[in-house]
Motif scaffolding. Structure first.
Motif, PDB file in Angstrom:
ATOM      1  N   LYS A  50       0.648  -1.165   0.052  1.00 30.07           N
ATOM      2  CA  LYS A  50      -0.077   0.066  -0.007  1.00 30.07           C
ATOM      3  C   LYS A  50       0.990   1.286  -0.028  1.00 30.07           C
ATOM      4  CE  LYS A  50      -4.151  -0.052   0.940  1.00 30.07           C
ATOM      5  NZ  LYS A  50      -5.792   0.271   1.620  1.00 30.07           N
ATOM      6  N   GLN A  54       1.018   3.999  -3.148  1.00 33.68           N
ATOM      7  CA  GLN A  54       0.767   5.448  -2.945  1.00 33.68           C
ATOM      8  C   GLN A  54       2.062   6.268  -3.435  1.00 33.68           C
ATOM      9  OE1 GLN A  54      -2.035   6.853  -2.336  1.00 33.68           O
ATOM     10  NE2 GLN A  54      -1.007   9.086  -2.445  1.00 33.68           N
ATOM     11  N   TYR A 204      -0.285   9.884   4.932  1.00 32.80           N
ATOM     12  CA  TYR A 204      -0.685   8.557   4.797  1.00 32.80           C
ATOM     13  C   TYR A 204      -0.251   7.607   6.027  1.00 32.80           C
ATOM     14  CZ  TYR A 204      -2.447   9.696   0.370  1.00 32.80           C
ATOM     15  OH  TYR A 204      -3.041  10.297  -0.763  1.00 32.80           O
ATOM     16  N   HIS A 299      -5.440   4.807   6.248  1.00 27.47           N
ATOM     17  CA  HIS A 299      -4.814   5.096   4.829  1.00 27.47           C
ATOM     18  C   HIS A 299      -4.136   4.102   4.055  1.00 27.47           C
ATOM     19  CE1 HIS A 299      -6.170   9.681   4.723  1.00 27.47           C
ATOM     20  NE2 HIS A 299      -7.191   8.907   4.921  1.00 27.47           N
TER      21      HIS A 299
END
Lengths: 493, 493
Positions: A50, A54, A204, A299
């Motif tokens: 993840k 991002q 994030y 996030h």
């Protein structure tokens, strides 16, 4: 794999042990059979994925493209830039042979002495040298510039003391390597990527960071300027979380990379490089987690919401299954990752503890009484608060709660950092304060000698010369000489 | 980088040189300074990224998770499985030292003889050994199974003769490693992943493949059964494009990985592994491309549509810019990747040739006359056909055209394969036919000796024993002994 829920050391008892326990017990990573190298387990890797996704989006949004350069670097390339080889030579994994053969004594395989390489190859500790050797052929004119490449790769530095994610011999990272026609443009790029890293960390990871410049002692081997983002862990120690380097023309000179500028003159190319690594996992874990386990920012959480049914029999489970199915679908349509855990081989209490350990931000529990009342139980991982809310509209409730958690853990980390940051004016105060941990803002005369003395006497280093904040000049706490501004000192990982 | 549009060798002249030229001229990859290792350039890497993303989605949809295991493998691990070490020992990059030091004569750095490793480490040629050594600690009971892990990684095999993408010393790949409680389940997994690969090749790469089983000679080192997808290139040679292995209990035995089954008995674990690599790039390039350059399937093209304005002055360009902007936006909203190339430093003709070379599936060109007439010129890369169509509704037209191109290049490749596939019954016919290239369906007695003889005499190997199609038994073309079914012979990459 059976999950051991007991035995997570408490932070207050032994912060370092708590971290090691947590990495293993939350199934993030484990030591491998190869010294200093870790296995990143699926749950840990899902978080890293993840992060990667991002960051990659952010790199592309700022005009960068990905490429891939060789793992192995000829030994002679390393020597071309004097500071660079000085910085990395002592921790290089060296490939000397290209073949094994059967041991004549039948005991297995041995290195074939006849397959010795003419020139040894180094597993990349970083790729400036091989990349600039490649850029030489890509760059001829100002029209070929800028080059804005990034690569996602594994690198290897033979570290003597390793800790999972924080410092491992092999680690995963991205390294951006850019080439520019002017000094100004390269400087701008270095600062731009520092800002991308800071945005990523804060928005994030929910990790507040201080953006700054490294002192000469802490600069990347081969850089003219190193920018850094520095985070504070719960124990008050600093963690360098990402760096962006202005390399000047050092690598262009080492690899003879020149271009014809708009004035038709030959000039060396200007460079930057910038990277973040799986070390960010360490920052993430240590900033937010608690004695019950991981706390993940929504996030970046692989599972944002888990739903656990509480049931007495299969009939009741079937009712719950059918009630939960549309909730799962609606949450997924909102882009929220949900797991419905109706596995019958573990009790709800065990599941609760497991998802707490794994840091799932929101847990929903639905039982028979909830069905009657039209309610559902919501637990938020950051505060461990439970409440019972209306089942109707739960999706919007959860979506908002996830954003609340994201904001809350950032604020909590920010508050912690503020509480653990002090300004001192004398070296005596400094020595006293550094024992309590945290960031210390103090004046320094700008010399490597003074920095070295402070490090030897207190184990604290200059984490950075902050870009923002107080710029009032003063006097060095050690030598009394003039200081341009306060800098950030801390003990660090 | 200036793009050299001239000098792409024609396929009919020298297919092999055409391929090498194309890889370099289309900016896909280039040789690096390290023998046998390539640099994957941004445009080539963008295609690989699209492949990765799609494959990764397909792996996750079939229940797999990603993880990461160490790059370096202790030498002794390789020896544990006899066939495995036999297969890989001769092409291993061996790390023997962990430090460089300054050469006392001041001439740079040398390997520090005092930093010799007790046990040498091998750069992974594949990861079965390190992974099964790890799985040993993850697996205790049938409840811990199955384990369905994949990793995206670089691997290293010291190949003597390399070609970009097709055979390089270092290459990028994914390797799935799964652990199962039963033989049946492992077999099912191996076949399932073969089907995932075949689906990916056909639906995304537009490359038709034959699914089959490898003969014993061509089996993966350590496998009981190797499944393969075989594609045919334009020159009639076969390219093995992906393999999935049923490993039986070989690695479980080598690393002592047992579990308690439902009957409460200790049993060895069953395994599979499966992988595809950057070699797929070679298959993609060689299947579709032509003498004008790359032809990319729309489903994997980094740029699906390029729009080139044709203008006389800046005023006219401004009008075109404003007319194109909403088209770009609508195409992007439909999930189509578009590039609007209004750069003023290259003429339209140069741009056209460049995008042809790069294989962009659809090119739109818009000029002053088009604006007057409400039209736009559309060029499809697969057939190089141009037509002028209404500007109104161009987005839907393009979306449909992309699907047409995807289907057309698949059909073209399928037709080519059919034309280049023959059935022969005698070895004489076989020897004649193999010189013409293509796949030959022939009967074989199932022995390694006969296969070896055919290979020595004709350079053809058994690509696979097909899973689908004609299963009629017959007699071996060489020995006359019974044959269960025709198998696929070809010369191969």
């Amino acid at each position: 794999m059976a999950i051991e829920l007991k035995g997570l050391t408490k932070r207050a008892e032994n912060y370092s042990q708590w971290y090691n326990d947590l990495v293993v017990k939350a199934d993030l990573a484990e030591q491998s059979a190869v010294r200093g190298c870790m296995v990143i387990k699926p749950y840990g890797y899902a978080i890293w994925e993840k992060m990667q996704r991002q960051l990659d989006d952010m790199f592309k949004a700022t005009g960068h493209v990905n490429a891939y350069f060789p793992l192995l670097i000829p030994k002679s390339f390393l020597s071309r830039e004097a500071d660079h080889v000085e910085g990395f030579a002592k921790e290089c994994a060296v490939v000397t042979h290209y073949r094994l053969k059967n041991n004549p004594d039948g005991s297995g395989v041995v290195v074939d002495p006849e397959a010795r390489l003419e020139e040894e190859l180094i597993i990349r500790p970083t790729s400036e040298t091989i990349i600039w050797n490649t850029y030489k052929n890509w760059i001829h004119s100002y029209r070929d510039l800028p080059i804005l490449c990034n690569q996602w790769a594994n690198v290897f530095r033979w570290e003597m003391r390793t800790r999972m994610f924080l410092r491992t011999a092999e680690f995963l990272w991205q390294e951006g390597h850019t080439a520019h026609a002017t000094r100004e443009e390269a400087m701008e790029e270095a600062v731009k990527m520092l800002n991308v890293y800071a945005d990523f960390a804060e928005k994030y990871m929910a990790v507040p960071v201080i953006k700054g410049v490294k002192s000469a002692n802490e600069r990347f081997a081969g850089a003219l300027e190193t920018y850094t983002i520095e985070a504070m862990m719960q124990d008050g120690k600093a963690l360098q979380s990402g760096t962006s380097h202005f390399l000047g023309q050092n690598f262009a000179k080492a690899f003879d990379v020149k271009f014809i500028n708009k004035e038709n003159q030959l000039e060396y190319v200007w460079a930057t490089s910038w990277g973040v690594s799986t070390r960010l996992m360490g920052a993430l874990i240590m900033t937010h987690s608690d004695d019950n386990g991981l706390v993940l920012p929504p996030h970046l959480a692989p599972i944002q919401v888990v739903i656990v049914p509480i049931y007495k029999n299969n009939e009741q489970l079937a009712v719950l299954d059918s009630r939960v199915a549309p909730i799962v679908e609606r949450l997924r349509n909102m882009g929220i990752s949900v797991k419905y855990d109706n596995a019958d081989n573990r009790r709800p209490g065990f599941k609760f503890a497991d998802y707490e350990l794994k840091g799932v931000p929101v847990r929903l529990a639905l039982g028979g009484r909830d069905l009657e009342n039209g309610t559902i139980e919501v637990m938020r991982r950051d505060t461990l608060e439970k409440e019972t809310v209306a089942l109707e509209g739960i999706e919007e409730y959860v979506a908002k709660l996830l954003e609340d958690i994201q904001a809350n853990i950032y604020q909590k980390a920010l508050k912690h950092r503020a509480e653990m940051t002090t300004s001192v004016d004398t070296y005596e105060e400094f020595k006293e304060q550094i024992e309590k941990g945290g960031f210390i803002l103090a004046h320094w005369d700008g010399t490597p000698e003074t920095e070295e003395k402070i490090k030897e006497e207190t184990k604290a280093t200059i984490r950075c010369i902050p870009l923002d904040g107080d710029k009032t000049p003063g006097k060095c706490m050690v030598t009394g000489k003039p200081s341009a501004q306060r800098v950030v000192f801390a003990r660090n990982y």
